[in-house]
Motif scaffolding. Structure first.
Motif, PDB file in Angstrom:
ATOM      1  N   ALA A  34      -8.216  40.428 -31.085  1.00 23.33           N
ATOM      2  CA  ALA A  34      -9.660  40.151 -31.041  1.00 23.33           C
ATOM      3  C   ALA A  34     -10.297  40.527 -32.375  1.00 23.33           C
ATOM      4  CB  ALA A  34     -10.296  40.942 -29.912  1.00 23.33           C
ATOM      5  N   ILE A  35     -11.281  39.740 -32.785  1.00 21.93           N
ATOM      6  CA  ILE A  35     -11.972  40.003 -34.056  1.00 21.93           C
ATOM      7  C   ILE A  35     -12.676  41.357 -33.993  1.00 21.93           C
ATOM      8  CG2 ILE A  35     -13.927  39.224 -35.495  1.00 21.93           C
ATOM      9  CD1 ILE A  35     -13.093  36.336 -34.651  1.00 21.93           C
ATOM     10  N   GLU A  36     -13.263  41.638 -32.846  1.00 23.81           N
ATOM     11  CA  GLU A  36     -13.949  42.927 -32.661  1.00 23.81           C
ATOM     12  C   GLU A  36     -13.278  43.647 -31.500  1.00 23.81           C
ATOM     13  OE1 GLU A  36     -18.220  44.294 -31.023  1.00 23.81           O
ATOM     14  OE2 GLU A  36     -18.248  42.516 -32.315  1.00 23.81           O
ATOM     15  N   ASP A  80     -18.364  38.998 -21.386  1.00 25.51           N
ATOM     16  CA  ASP A  80     -18.356  37.548 -21.596  1.00 25.51           C
ATOM     17  C   ASP A  80     -18.756  37.207 -23.041  1.00 25.51           C
ATOM     18  OD1 ASP A  80     -17.980  35.014 -20.208  1.00 25.51           O
ATOM     19  OD2 ASP A  80     -20.090  34.668 -20.702  1.00 25.51           O
ATOM     20  N   HIS A  81     -19.739  37.929 -23.538  1.00 27.66           N
ATOM     21  CA  HIS A  81     -20.199  37.715 -24.911  1.00 27.66           C
ATOM     22  C   HIS A  81     -19.075  38.057 -25.896  1.00 27.66           C
ATOM     23  CE1 HIS A  81     -23.063  37.375 -28.119  1.00 27.66           C
ATOM     24  NE2 HIS A  81     -22.802  38.594 -28.526  1.00 27.66           N
ATOM     25  N   TRP A  82     -18.397  39.182 -25.624  1.00 30.81           N
ATOM     26  CA  TRP A  82     -17.287  39.593 -26.493  1.00 30.81           C
ATOM     27  C   TRP A  82     -16.163  38.543 -26.482  1.00 30.81           C
ATOM     28  CZ3 TRP A  82     -12.309  40.927 -24.624  1.00 30.81           C
ATOM     29  CH2 TRP A  82     -11.426  41.385 -25.605  1.00 30.81           C
ATOM     30  N   VAL A  83     -15.851  38.015 -25.294  1.00 29.06           N
ATOM     31  CA  VAL A  83     -14.789  37.006 -25.194  1.00 29.06           C
ATOM     32  C   VAL A  83     -15.151  35.807 -26.072  1.00 29.06           C
ATOM     33  CG1 VAL A  83     -13.648  35.359 -23.635  1.00 29.06           C
ATOM     34  CG2 VAL A  83     -14.040  37.704 -22.873  1.00 29.06           C
ATOM     35  N   THR A  84     -16.395  35.337 -25.949  1.00 31.81           N
ATOM     36  CA  THR A  84     -16.833  34.151 -26.700  1.00 31.81           C
ATOM     37  C   THR A  84     -16.809  34.412 -28.199  1.00 31.81           C
ATOM     38  OG1 THR A  84     -18.318  33.761 -24.867  1.00 31.81           O
ATOM     39  CG2 THR A  84     -18.717  32.451 -26.827  1.00 31.81           C
TER      40      THR A  84
END
Ligand code: 3AM
Length: 172
Positions: free
Chosen positions: A134-136, A18-22
């Motif tokens: 995705a950025i990361e 969830d953190h990665w998605v945000t």
């Protein structure tokens, strides 16, 4: 009851995804809440409550080893507009477990879907366009020691997947 077999992700992995998605993707109009993160193994469709016991007894006979995988590959299904997170390395026990559960479903006359199996965690639905890269890059290792029978329940705040029963996977 609308049922499916799936794999639960542990709470920390759900929080990390969830953190990665945000952090790494643009805001989604229909994100999947992290409490609903899971990997579907076999979809059963509508099952009469009266057949639940028989279904659970059949699942009791399934023997399958524990396994690990790394969720490291974002994917997008254009037509339903589904953004998902999958893996570049399918663990053979996962494929076998999914096959066993689909066979069980077919033998009991439930509508297990056909076609090749693509394990994934759905992250967002009804996306109009594929998201940018995705950025990361995602990299979420996850270990599985059980599988779960879920009921898909429609609530006021949307669909929720409630665990009905769990079955342990075996040590190799
Ligand atoms: O979130 P995922 O995609 O893993 O897509 C639905 C969801 O899985 C899938 O079952 C899970 C719980 O709803 N699903 C819903 N209807 C389906 C169908 N007719 C289906 N899978 C196959 N056939």
């Amino acid at each position: 009851m609308r049922l499916f077999f799936g794999l639960q992700l542990d709470q920390q992995t759900c929080l990390d995804i969830d953190h990665w998605v945000t952090k790494s993707l643009p805001p989604m109009t229909h994100p999947v809440p992290l409490v609903n993160f899971h990997i579907t193994l076999a979809f059963l469709g509508n099952v009469d409550h009266g057949r639940l016991e028989q279904l659970c007894m059949s699942a009791d006979d399934i023997r399958s080893p524990r396994f690990e995988l790394t969720l490291n590959e974002p994917g997008f299904w254009n037509k339903p507009g589904i953004l998902w997170l999958g893996t570049t390395e399918m663990p053979p026990p996962l494929l076998t477990l999914s096959k066993k559960l689909k066979n069980l479903a077919n033998q009991m006359g439930f509508s297990a879907e056909k076609g090749s199996y693509q394990p994934h965690v759905t992250i967002a639905r009804r996306c109009k366009l594929p998201p940018p890269a995705a950025i990361e890059a995602p990299c979420f290792p996850a270990a599985f020691d059980h599988f779960t029978l879920y009921e898909s329940v429609t609530t006021r705040s949307g669909i929720r997947y409630q665990a009905i029963n769990n079955w342990s996977l075996e040590w190799e």
